[in-house]
Design an enzyme around this catalytic site. Structure first.
Site, short mmCIF file in Angstrom:
data_model
loop_
_atom_site.label_atom_id
_atom_site.label_comp_id
_atom_site.label_asym_id
_atom_site.label_seq_id
_atom_site.Cartn_x
_atom_site.Cartn_y
_atom_site.Cartn_z
N HIS A 204 33.84 25.38 37.77
CA HIS A 204 35.02 25.23 38.09
C HIS A 204 35.48 23.61 38.55
CE1 HIS A 204 34.62 25.09 42.39
NE2 HIS A 204 34.03 26.26 42.43
N GLU A 238 31.84 36.28 48.39
CA GLU A 238 33.13 35.50 48.96
C GLU A 238 33.43 34.35 47.67
OE1 GLU A 238 34.05 32.61 52.89
OE2 GLU A 238 32.09 33.71 52.65
N LEU A 239 34.53 34.27 47.34
CA LEU A 239 35.03 33.65 46.11
C LEU A 239 34.80 31.97 46.30
CD1 LEU A 239 36.99 33.68 43.69
CD2 LEU A 239 38.67 33.25 44.91
N ASP A 240 34.24 31.45 45.31
CA ASP A 240 33.91 30.15 45.37
C ASP A 240 32.99 29.69 46.61
OD1 ASP A 240 35.33 29.64 42.89
OD2 ASP A 240 37.10 29.46 43.47
N GLN A 241 32.29 30.41 47.04
CA GLN A 241 31.43 30.12 48.48
C GLN A 241 29.87 29.98 48.27
OE1 GLN A 241 32.98 28.64 51.22
NE2 GLN A 241 34.77 28.55 49.82
#
Length: 296
Positions: A204, A238-241
């Site tokens: 991303h 955990e989103l984008d972690q």
């Protein structure tokens, strides 16, 4: 320590790889090298890192060639654990270069990362089997099938992501070793990730968390950003972690408009994702806790 699964294929040609994580202490490199030497292995590359020589965590990646061990796979694995691994409290993983990982790619409408990965695979830059391409839009089907690759259109319809994930699981579960989200613009559920049971790599833009959501480049332009970039990371619940594998940036100025910013962003996304995928396929990445150690 959270690395391990041993899979050695000494009956195939090509270098083997050994990745190790363990508490740091004197004698680790000597013990591993001696063990390989005693079995007739020729070490061709070695790299290591410690978080702290006094009680830290030690990481190592070795490449070696081992001839004449066609029937010795299980015995070698057990011998290493008995002779070296247990003594140093190691978590280890053997792999073989010729045993190519099966790769699946998930994509939405933006196909720049998808096409780049296929092109690199076609040129032999990515040592893998491209097993499956899945998209929630039909746009990429012709491009994918022109390479003779399997394409599955799985829209996110009235049943939402739960129904879509139910259709994707039979295509992926137990059939692939790595999943790459090449601009797949949907959030995968924790249950789906658990069922997959394999690493997932995402790409991303690097505006997060400043410009989340839709149209980040327009909002970045409005704020006059000076650097844009991309991040490739492993996907967690955990989103984008998840642990970051690779990042890159490029400077921009007021001279670039929206179209140019988006073009620069796509170029960075392509190269960052390709590097992350290649490093994973070549067993150059050790994920430990919430960070990675990459032996380029």
């Amino acid at each position: 320590m959270d690395l391990v699964v041993v899979s050695l294929r000494p009956d195939q040609a090509g270098p083997a790889r050994l990745l190790i994580v363990c508490p740091d202490r004197p004698g680790i490199v000597a013990a591993v090298s001696s063990w390989l030497y005693e079995r007739g292995a020729n070490i061709t590359h070695s790299a290591q890192h410690t978080t702290d020589p006094a009680g830290g965590t030690f990481f190592m990646r070795m490449e070696f060639v081992l001839e004449g061990a066609a029937e010795a796979g299980d015995e070698l694995e057990q011998a290493f654990e008995d002779s070296v691994g247990a003594r140093f409290d190691m978590r280890s993983r053997f792999s073989f270069a010729a045993d190519r990982k099966r790769l699946a790619i998930l994509v939405s409408t933006q196909d720049h990362c998808l096409v780049d990965l296929i092109w690199r695979w076609r040129r032999g830059e990515l040592a893998c089997q491209l097993a499956q391409i899945v998209s929630n839009h039909p746009d990429s089907e012709q491009a994918v099938t022109s390479f003779g690759l399997p394409f599955a259109y799985v829209p996110v319809g009235e049943g939402g992501m739960a129904a879509a994930e139910g259709q994707m699981l039979p295509l992926l579960e137990g059939r692939v070793d790595l999943v790459v989200l090449a601009r797949y613009m949907r959030i995968l559920s924790p249950g789906f990730l658990e069922r997959l049971g394999v690493p997932v790599i995402n790409i991303h833009h690097s505006f997060l968390p400043a410009f989340v959501g839709a149209d980040p480049y327009r909002r970045a332009l409005e704020r006059g950003v000076k650097i844009i970039g991309a991040t490739a990371h492993y996907v967690t619940e955990e989103l984008d972690q998840g642990p970051i594998i690779e990042q890159d940036v490029e400077r921009v100025s007021h001279r670039q408009g929206l179209v140019e910013l988006e073009q620069i962003g796509r170029d960075i996304e392509r190269t960052v994702l390709a590097r992350a995928v290649r490093w994973h396929l070549e067993d150059r990445v050790i994920a430990h806790r919430n960070k990675t150690f990459v032996f380029e």
